[in-house]
Design an enzyme around this catalytic site. Structure first.
Site, PDB file in Angstrom:
ATOM      1  CE1 TYR A 165      -1.073   3.121 -17.717  1.00 32.63           C
ATOM      2  CE2 TYR A 165      -0.964   3.152 -15.283  1.00 32.63           C
ATOM      3  CZ  TYR A 165      -1.814   2.805 -16.530  1.00 32.63           C
ATOM      4  OH  TYR A 165      -2.934   2.243 -16.493  1.00 32.63           O
ATOM      5  CE  LYS A 199      -4.536  -0.029 -17.797  1.00 33.11           C
ATOM      6  NZ  LYS A 199      -4.416   0.129 -16.294  1.00 33.11           N
TER       7      LYS A 199
END
Lengths: 296, 296, 296, 296, 296
Positions: A165, A199
């Site tokens: 992230y 992810k």
């Protein structure tokens, strides 16, 4: 569809391969794709995320939903795993999320460890998750903490999924956390640092304010996600859903991601922030997309 | 009354279950509820807390009070446990408070470790207590320190009670430490991080300045404490008394807490900051409330 | 009745005192005496011990019997503790028997470790048991193994009950395993080596063949057991039942033991090698005796 | 059929339950029964066991056979697991056999460790196997070695299957290794020492020379295997095939075992010491029996 | 020629593959075969082995010979490696022999550790060697010692070559140390226990006194060595030269070994127990054979 590497082409140890095989071929559609249900928002955002659908505040409800919806795994923190996974042990793969934080303190993004790879082994998990805040000024602490997780995961044959992230003031100044630039860099960072799966958020090529010159051009969403998957190379890629938005947009993002060669999706709030049957209906639509992109 | 989970529904190991059974069913009312006497204010606030009732400065006086008052346990720091618990060993459960601090330095809230889970085992304690300052800028240090405590408690079968306290400048800016938002988030955080029991302050739904939109609505005190117990899910919940206030208000808070499905109370200053017999009379009133909410 | 030392006269650490208090004053008659149900014969002798009363082969039946019969604790091996104690955790004290062996190999008596003190802590046990074969040619291994157990028990505040059993060819040549000489020596050995409680067989002063001159005299059974309790000094003493024999003889042994200042009894086969209600009836008779010998 | 306990009644930790669920409900018939293919005879007996069907000397052939035959797992030593399991990782559960020996030296039976529980975790195994030679004069070493394995398996949530084999001169003198007495004692020993699953030979009640009085009576084969399953109590029981014998006799043993409440079978030589298609045909017959005994 | 598995079919970790690639493809013939020069006879037999060619007593002479003769590696003990390998470091692969013994004491065969895998890493070795005495009554100690070596080699990515030598009274009674039975069992044992390469003696199928029935038949030398290579399966196999014998016989053994799918030879005394140029001439003949059996 861009080509997606098979499990035997990723340099996996036996244990990592065994556990990923379980997730990708013996759960969900069993075709090499995956859709995960993440459920750590109670820690990351607090119970406010459950106001839209109060039953979703009960971990038992959500794990059962994952089972009913044919998900390939559920990603939760240690406390919920200890208290709720026993009832479903072995029925659906557990991704133990190892770090997490509350959203309250206004500090440099860093997600502290709340569990260990050995916890994951002990609980029969099939993977661990780690949030890496790419671009955070706390990078040094983050990388050092991650190093230990990676080594433990390697030693114990546990697949490592990195929530990669982009975060922090410097990211905000360079296009923001879901610019093509930031997401592309995050995918590559996870690959360079040894993630088995990464992810990422879906990249937004139109967010160009402050990004390096290379990204300050016209790119379609498909071109962007194609590039991100390429940047991840032999790290399998999952696209996360993020905040709830319209179904049509989500499904289109899902389709583009799979077309790019992503392995699957990790959708939480978009799934459980709605009434039970509607959750299942939406999960079914996602599965329909995945069904069109089996691994070779 | 909202349903309260039984000890066999919490995912407890044998040792944690044995010790919690002892606390909840073989002391106090023996009906699955509990009232604890916390006595670490000498460290947290200094002896000033004993000026209201000087005998309460003597740990022997307070432990005896807990025994006379039919409490389910006494929560103290390592030093007092070493010096005073031998006399009462086994007569009343010991909750060894593992961390604590003085209130003097004006720093980011963090409660350093003063004892270990192994200390607790060695002293024959039936639980350990840990103060987690939810929302503190020192979150990283706190979570890391807590991780070790949780792992040790797991390894040794020792129940872990988390004093889950919202604190810090960011909390102050978002409704304060006993807003519904903060208490609800604190209860959930303890559950996500693996507490067996969480101790929270009673939530104040009227404190809405700066809280997220979801909490900026009309909620009754009962609705708020109901939600907090739900957020704790399979983590048993204790409501703390906090600073001394009027008895009627305290008893009403106690009643509402039990009605919400809390397991019990942890009241210190409200109990021992008054004359001996008055302390017992008040404890008796609290027990009368608990008696109406037995576990099924 | 000879005087029996109180818990505060034994040099116990806080944790050992807390746990022994629990066993002696919060279970069974709660008067400082104890009757334990040992159930490791499935390992020590094999399932043949259950042929007399087949339901006793089920550990669940026997633990329940201990609960119904008002016993102060159940002594079992690690495997049964792991599988069966959770259901009763905290309801009846667990004595984790740390070593044990099959009766099959014809070797020098030595009982290998099958569990650790840390296992006992983890399972919420209130004591550990260790079989020491006093007089065995394997004494060196036995003492070395025991040393570690004693150190761990000390470190973790766990009471240590020593099954002090004379065994081996040299014992056989000197009066046998239940001569006054052997039992007296065994009681003292446990005390010298740091047991908190010692379990011995009832001494037989008439077995004099080969015993040292001091024991080759006329002693009554009462004189013998009096002496054995004295030899144990501040180590509390339990008399074991051994093989099943007539009830009247057992009850007389029990009475003489308590008269001598023993703390209690540890009777297994005499209890559960008979039909359920008869077991409870016999346990009741034993409790009636203990009730006459409360600790001061 | 005698009742067989469900996975939720065995006192299993989350990780052990997850892994056993996988073996029992997501492989083989998926009905709570199991048939395992053991393949450590190359170490235990040497390559001579492969002369009957030379392709079976190739581990790849045998693992593939287990997959084709719908087995619930393959039990192999570390060397073969390292070299051959990667190809099938996750497709069929791996039981890593931790100890083993050659049959050559004429010494007291003891099976040394060749691998660790951590090896099993690293390789993605779903269980570990340990051979305990019940009754061997080397009992002390065996129990000590086993203790470490049990502790590691507990810590890492790995199911522990004990090959509980009566062996040694004293066993030979008391009815031999497959007498009802020896097998019954072996089943109980594994249960007392904390096995999750025990593997025994089928008991022969007619072998009575030298057995204790309780076993020197008339018992049918069914009565004997019934008793053995009872002795194992909450330890699931597998019956091993042993040396190759006639199919009809094997199938009858299998049927009686399942009727007694066994969880399944572990048949090696009877399966792979014959031509490929005949192996599969025989495995199919075994599965037909298991299909009649699903867990409730 | 029987097929020989490639390096990518052996389940090797990256480090083991890198080091074996160096040995097999960047030294010697570079065609996937290997010939090693073992030189630990000074410890195993004493200096008497050097009387035939006194210069061979000088380690420098022998290492240089290995270099001149185009060997793929030199196998020596820690002392010689420390003192002599620096001069040739990197020029020829070092196989650090980790255990060894004198031939003097008449005890159960066991080869004690003299070095560690970490020594090997430190010295830049490309493999380690371990002598396992298959069939020795000291099996338990040997396996336990080997376990640690295997684990270290795994952790550090170091190829492990097992000198798999049948030895001991029980071997002598069953056909002797170079019977087909013993060598076949030794090859399989190394494979089961996780060797990367196994070194065996050439099997003698005519030594049948006391061997199991399966080996008491007519087998040609070629049939025997074929079977031994099959028993080693994915463990690469080296045939050792043993005591010096006639060149023609040695060359025939070498040819048959390579024909069977062996990876190469490990010849010591047959090479250096002769005058320098003769050594090189013989080595050249061996290399000529290996050149005919390149890996695919």
């Amino acid at each position: 569809m861009k080509s997606r590497p098979g499990l035997d082409q990723l340099g996996l140890s036996t244990g990592k391969k065994a556990r990923l095989h379980r997730i990708l071929y013996r759960h969900g559609l069993g075709n090499g794709t995956a859709i995960f249900l993440p459920y750590d928002q109670g820690l990351e955002h607090g119970p406010r995320d459950f106001f839209a659908n109060p039953p979703a505040g009960d971990p038992n409800y959500v794990i059962k939903l994952a089972l009913e919806g044919g998900f390939n795994g559920i990603a939760i923190q240690i406390g919920l795993a200890e208290k709720f996974y026993w009832d479903y042990a072995g029925e659906i793969p557990l991704v133990l999320k190892l770090n997490g934080k509350t959203e309250i303190p206004a500090i440099d993004p860093l997600s502290p460890l709340n569990g260990t790879v050995e916890d994951a082994v002990r609980l029969g998990a099939d993977a661990v998750g780690y949030t890496l805040y790419v671009g955070s000024p706390a990078q040094e602490h983050d990388f050092r903490q991650y190093l230990q997780v990676r080594e433990d995961a390697l030693r114990l044959g546990m697949p490592l999924i990195v929530w990669s992230y982009p975060r922090g003031a410097d990211i905000d100044a360079k296009g923001g956390k879901d610019s093509f630039y930031a997401v592309d860099y995050a995918a590559r960072t996870a690959s360079e640092l040894g993630a088995d799966i990464v992810k990422v958020n879906f990249p937004h090529p139109d967010k160009q304010s402050g990004v390096p010159a290379e990204y300050a051009s016209e790119f379609s969403a498909q071109q962007a996600i194609d590039a991100v998957v390429r940047s991840a190379n032999r790290t399998l890629l999952l696209v996360s859903g993020g905040e709830r938005m319209g179904d049509a947009a989500m499904l289109e993002k899902a389709r583009e991601s799979m077309e790019a060669g992503a392995t699957g999706l990790i959708f939480g709030r978009n799934v459980w922030q709605r009434e039970h049957d509607d959750s299942l209906r939406f999960a079914c639509q996602l599965r329909d997309i995945l069904a069109k992109y089996p691994s070779p």
